[in-house]
Design an enzyme around this catalytic site. Structure first.
Site, PDB file in Angstrom:
ATOM      1  N   ARG A 253      -7.198 -21.579   9.095  1.00 48.94           N
ATOM      2  CA  ARG A 253      -6.372 -20.810   9.818  1.00 48.94           C
ATOM      3  C   ARG A 253      -6.599 -20.749  11.273  1.00 48.94           C
ATOM      4  NH1 ARG A 253      -6.247 -14.830   7.892  1.00 48.94           N
ATOM      5  NH2 ARG A 253      -4.467 -15.439   6.558  1.00 48.94           N
TER       6      ARG A 253
ATOM      7  N   TYR B 169      -1.747 -10.395  15.113  1.00 54.47           N
ATOM      8  CA  TYR B 169      -1.685  -9.090  14.071  1.00 54.47           C
ATOM      9  C   TYR B 169      -2.589  -8.309  14.167  1.00 54.47           C
ATOM     10  CZ  TYR B 169      -2.806  -6.311   9.871  1.00 54.47           C
ATOM     11  OH  TYR B 169      -3.229  -5.088   8.929  1.00 54.47           O
TER      12      TYR B 169
ATOM     13  N   LYS C 236      -2.256  -4.162  15.873  1.00 54.62           N
ATOM     14  CA  LYS C 236      -2.737  -2.912  15.251  1.00 54.62           C
ATOM     15  C   LYS C 236      -3.665  -2.412  16.269  1.00 54.62           C
ATOM     16  CE  LYS C 236      -1.989  -1.686  11.526  1.00 54.62           C
ATOM     17  NZ  LYS C 236      -1.065  -0.902  11.166  1.00 54.62           N
TER      18      LYS C 236
ATOM     19  N   GLU D 276      -9.478  -5.067  11.013  1.00 54.93           N
ATOM     20  CA  GLU D 276      -9.439  -6.418  11.683  1.00 54.93           C
ATOM     21  C   GLU D 276      -9.432  -6.268  13.234  1.00 54.93           C
ATOM     22  OE1 GLU D 276      -6.713  -9.169   9.805  1.00 54.93           O
ATOM     23  OE2 GLU D 276      -6.941  -8.559   8.025  1.00 54.93           O
TER      24      GLU D 276
ATOM     25  N   ILE E 148       0.743  -1.060  -0.026  1.00 54.27           N
ATOM     26  CA  ILE E 148      -0.053   0.126  -0.024  1.00 54.27           C
ATOM     27  C   ILE E 148       0.895   1.280   0.044  1.00 54.27           C
ATOM     28  CG2 ILE E 148      -1.717   1.289   1.079  1.00 54.27           C
ATOM     29  CD1 ILE E 148      -2.771  -1.458   2.341  1.00 54.27           C
TER      30      ILE E 148
ATOM     31  N   THR F 120      -6.273  -0.934  10.254  1.00 56.16           N
ATOM     32  CA  THR F 120      -7.302  -2.264   9.826  1.00 56.16           C
ATOM     33  C   THR F 120      -8.297  -2.256  10.134  1.00 56.16           C
ATOM     34  OG1 THR F 120      -7.267  -4.408   9.197  1.00 56.16           O
ATOM     35  CG2 THR F 120      -5.789  -3.760  11.066  1.00 56.16           C
TER      36      THR F 120
ATOM     37  N   THR G 123       7.426  -4.064  15.978  1.00 52.57           N
ATOM     38  CA  THR G 123       6.987  -3.144  14.785  1.00 52.57           C
ATOM     39  C   THR G 123       5.939  -2.542  15.157  1.00 52.57           C
ATOM     40  OG1 THR G 123       8.491  -4.132  13.115  1.00 52.57           O
ATOM     41  CG2 THR G 123       6.593  -2.694  12.153  1.00 52.57           C
TER      42      THR G 123
HETATM   43  P1  NAD Z   1       3.270  -4.782   3.614  1.00 49.24           P
HETATM   44  O1  NAD Z   1       3.585  -5.874   4.639  1.00 49.24           O
HETATM   45  O2  NAD Z   1       3.100  -4.999   2.262  1.00 49.24           O
HETATM   46  O3  NAD Z   1       4.429  -3.599   3.791  1.00 49.24           O
HETATM   47  C1  NAD Z   1       4.987  -3.156   5.050  1.00 49.24           C
HETATM   48  C2  NAD Z   1       6.243  -2.299   4.727  1.00 49.24           C
HETATM   49  O4  NAD Z   1       6.580  -1.704   5.991  1.00 49.24           O
HETATM   50  C3  NAD Z   1       7.289  -2.925   4.065  1.00 49.24           C
HETATM   51  O5  NAD Z   1       7.994  -2.108   2.961  1.00 49.24           O
HETATM   52  C4  NAD Z   1       8.407  -2.988   5.142  1.00 49.24           C
HETATM   53  O6  NAD Z   1       9.670  -3.029   4.634  1.00 49.24           O
HETATM   54  C5  NAD Z   1       8.024  -1.862   6.032  1.00 49.24           C
HETATM   55  N1  NAD Z   1       8.537  -2.066   7.335  1.00 49.24           N
HETATM   56  C6  NAD Z   1       8.082  -3.225   8.134  1.00 49.24           C
HETATM   57  N2  NAD Z   1       8.814  -3.324   9.400  1.00 49.24           N
HETATM   58  C7  NAD Z   1       9.308  -2.151   9.431  1.00 49.24           C
HETATM   59  C8  NAD Z   1      10.120  -1.475  10.473  1.00 49.24           C
HETATM   60  N3  NAD Z   1      10.316  -1.930  11.635  1.00 49.24           N
HETATM   61  N4  NAD Z   1      10.460  -0.188  10.104  1.00 49.24           N
HETATM   62  C9  NAD Z   1      10.394   0.433   8.884  1.00 49.24           C
HETATM   63  N5  NAD Z   1       9.754  -0.200   7.800  1.00 49.24           N
HETATM   64  C10 NAD Z   1       9.146  -1.356   8.146  1.00 49.24           C
HETATM   65  O7  NAD Z   1       1.931  -4.133   4.258  1.00 49.24           O
HETATM   66  P2  NAD Z   1       0.645  -3.167   3.483  1.00 49.24           P
HETATM   67  O8  NAD Z   1      -0.190  -4.506   3.260  1.00 49.24           O
HETATM   68  O9  NAD Z   1       1.196  -2.320   2.533  1.00 49.24           O
HETATM   69  O10 NAD Z   1       0.190  -2.560   4.520  1.00 49.24           O
HETATM   70  C11 NAD Z   1       0.586  -1.420   5.092  1.00 49.24           C
HETATM   71  C12 NAD Z   1      -0.228  -0.712   6.376  1.00 49.24           C
HETATM   72  O11 NAD Z   1      -1.691  -0.890   5.744  1.00 49.24           O
HETATM   73  C13 NAD Z   1      -0.199  -1.442   7.565  1.00 49.24           C
HETATM   74  O12 NAD Z   1       0.062  -0.828   8.568  1.00 49.24           O
HETATM   75  C14 NAD Z   1      -1.226  -2.528   7.474  1.00 49.24           C
HETATM   76  O13 NAD Z   1      -1.462  -2.707   8.641  1.00 49.24           O
HETATM   77  C15 NAD Z   1      -2.359  -1.431   6.934  1.00 49.24           C
HETATM   78  N6  NAD Z   1      -3.339  -2.368   6.194  1.00 49.24           N
HETATM   79  C16 NAD Z   1      -3.135  -3.083   5.469  1.00 49.24           C
HETATM   80  C17 NAD Z   1      -4.382  -3.784   4.287  1.00 49.24           C
HETATM   81  C18 NAD Z   1      -4.177  -4.777   3.464  1.00 49.24           C
HETATM   82  O14 NAD Z   1      -5.335  -5.284   2.917  1.00 49.24           O
HETATM   83  N7  NAD Z   1      -2.828  -4.933   3.028  1.00 49.24           N
HETATM   84  C19 NAD Z   1      -5.702  -3.368   4.830  1.00 49.24           C
HETATM   85  C20 NAD Z   1      -5.715  -2.226   5.730  1.00 49.24           C
HETATM   86  C21 NAD Z   1      -4.687  -1.637   6.590  1.00 49.24           C
HETATM   87  P1  TYD Z   2      -5.236 -12.619   3.449  1.00 45.88           P
HETATM   88  O1  TYD Z   2      -5.017 -12.268   2.110  1.00 45.88           O
HETATM   89  O2  TYD Z   2      -4.188 -13.165   4.218  1.00 45.88           O
HETATM   90  O3  TYD Z   2      -5.821 -11.434   4.523  1.00 45.88           O
HETATM   91  P2  TYD Z   2      -6.534 -11.129   6.026  1.00 45.88           P
HETATM   92  O4  TYD Z   2      -6.152 -12.445   6.497  1.00 45.88           O
HETATM   93  O5  TYD Z   2      -5.647  -9.951   6.515  1.00 45.88           O
HETATM   94  O6  TYD Z   2      -8.078 -11.125   5.617  1.00 45.88           O
HETATM   95  O7  TYD Z   2      -6.522 -13.597   3.596  1.00 45.88           O
HETATM   96  C1  TYD Z   2      -7.704 -13.387   3.042  1.00 45.88           C
HETATM   97  C2  TYD Z   2      -8.756 -14.412   3.085  1.00 45.88           C
HETATM   98  O8  TYD Z   2      -8.171 -15.610   2.490  1.00 45.88           O
HETATM   99  C3  TYD Z   2      -8.674 -15.212   4.741  1.00 45.88           C
HETATM  100  O9  TYD Z   2     -10.099 -15.242   5.105  1.00 45.88           O
HETATM  101  C4  TYD Z   2      -7.631 -15.978   4.556  1.00 45.88           C
HETATM  102  C5  TYD Z   2      -7.731 -16.788   3.212  1.00 45.88           C
HETATM  103  N1  TYD Z   2      -6.863 -17.401   2.583  1.00 45.88           N
HETATM  104  C6  TYD Z   2      -7.036 -18.770   2.347  1.00 45.88           C
HETATM  105  O10 TYD Z   2      -8.099 -19.324   2.031  1.00 45.88           O
HETATM  106  N2  TYD Z   2      -5.820 -19.176   1.446  1.00 45.88           N
HETATM  107  C7  TYD Z   2      -4.669 -18.453   1.551  1.00 45.88           C
HETATM  108  O11 TYD Z   2      -3.732 -19.228   1.127  1.00 45.88           O
HETATM  109  C8  TYD Z   2      -4.282 -17.378   2.085  1.00 45.88           C
HETATM  110  C9  TYD Z   2      -3.052 -16.616   2.084  1.00 45.88           C
HETATM  111  C10 TYD Z   2      -5.576 -16.699   2.583  1.00 45.88           C
END
Ligand code: NAD
Ligand code: TYD
Length: 344
Positions: A281, A150, A154, A127, A9, A125, A97
């Protein structure tokens, strides 16, 4: 300063801000963990208003140095450990972190922002609200009820952000978003993992019966929501971000398989044969769904594209960027995959 700007993101947020705000100096502060990748930002690495700083948000020294050297005026905080399955295997990195790192950033912001106007935007998030039954949506007023390591980390970080607002008057804003999908997504999460496995004719591991529900939002729409909230949201407020787009995992995987059959020139139904139901899970939250009315009514934000269009663009991106996929799935990813899926 944008933390975690080399992640999924974060890289979209950095790209948006670098292009849209030439007068800002965008500092991308990232530790480059397995999830951070500077390849994600190749196209903007030489932009005049962009600086990359390798640093750890847990380190007082790293964060203090960045605040002082670049006279940081605002923070958009995305750096995190973000994968639920990894948090089940090892919660401590998540505590360090997500909790300690966030408090360290808050402390430095408090120390450095004695005067002037500032914003500390914490990206979180949905979550943190726990798991829904068949009915209802998460609102900003829904009580926190995190259930995975996780989401517990958060939730804790969210509480510290609000504590710094109430206790010290730090100018914070917060957003809680549903599941994102789009380009540059590390193939440990559902959608990019399934795309990768379909391409490689590998089993598609659906947890449990595939009945869990997630609410999917295109990553660029999340980035535009962050832009809106950062600039126009009220201090001390949190905003839920989502696109009313709920899918049962199994329906989503089947839909994705059909789309990929078309893209790969396979006969309809071929990719679906790869679906394999695997051990569920631990503590798997049943359903997430977001009510984003506050953000839509107060700040006029709404998602820009349909899920069908966003998913097709995403699949196209993965098919056209096989080098990126190859790079991130060689090495440590293989061990991760083996460890997570081999005896499931
Ligand atoms: P990601 O795991 O793809 O990226 C995380 C980034 O943070 C990476 O570039 C990593 O190098 C950096 N990082 C990790 N630990 C660090 C540290 N100690 N110091 C500095 N940098 C560090 O995560 P994402 O999916 O891009 O999520 C970004 C944010 O959005 C997170 O806070 C996550 O909780 C939140 N979020 C994600 C989702 C989703 O669907 N992916 C949804 C809602 C909120
Ligand atoms: P994920 O992408 O890990 O996001 P989150 O757990 O943060 O919602 O998983 C999305 C949904 O997909 C979750 O219900 C778990 C399921 N899932 C599978 O069924 N198989 C997989 O290999 C993974 C990674 C997730």
């Amino acid at each position: 300063m944008i933390t975690g700007g080399a992640g999924f993101i974060g890289s979209h947020v950095v790209r948006l801000f670098v292009a849209k705000y030439p007068d800002y100096r965008i500092i991308n502060f990232d530790k480059l963990t397995y999830a951070g990748n500077l390849e994600n930002l190749k196209d903007i690495e030489n932009a005049d208003n962009y600086v990359f700083v390798k640093g750890d948000i847990v380190s007082v020294e790293d964060v203090k140095k960045a605040f002082e050297k670049y006279e940081v005026t605002d923070v958009i905080h995305l750096a995190a450990e973000s994968h639920v399955d990894r948090s089940i295997e090892g919660p401590m990195d998540f505590v360090m972190t997500n909790v300690v790192g966030t408090v360290n950033l808050l402390q430095q912001a408090k120390e450095n922002w004695k005067e002037g106007e500032h914003v500390f935007h914490h990206v979180s998030t949905d979550e943190v609200y726990g798991s829904l039954g068949e009915e209802g949506l998460f609102k900003e007023t829904t009580p926190y009820d995190p259930r995975s390591p996780y989401s517990a980390s958060k939730a804790s970080s969210d509480h510290f952000v609000m504590a710094f607002y109430h206790t010290y008057g730090l100018p914070v804003k917060m957003s809680n978003c549903s599941n994102n999908y789009g380009s540059h997504h590390f193939p440990e999460k559902l959608i990019p993992l399934m795309i990768h496995n379909v391409v490689n004719n590998k089993p598609l591991p659906v947890y449990g019966k595939g009945e869990n529900v997630r609410d999917w939002l295109w990553v660029n729409d999340h980035a535009s929501a962050i832009d809106t909230i950062f600039h126009s949201g009220r201090i001390g407020e949190s905003y839920n971000v989502g696109g009313l787009n709920e899918w049962k995992n199994i329906d989503l995987v089947k839909f994705l398989c059909q789309l990929m059959d078309q893209k790969l020139g396979r006969s309809l139904g071929e990719s679906e044969k790869l679906i394999t139901y695997v051990k569920d899970r631990k503590g798997h939250d049943l359903r997430y769904a977001i009510d984003a009315t506050k953000l839509e009514k107060e700040l006029g934000w709404k998602p820009s594209i349909t899920f069908e269009k966003g998913l097709e663009d995403t699949v196209d991106w993965y098919l056209n960027n096989s080098e990126w996929v190859e790079k991130v799935t060689s090495g440590a990813y293989k061990d991760y995959y083996e460890n997570m899926y081999s005896d499931r």
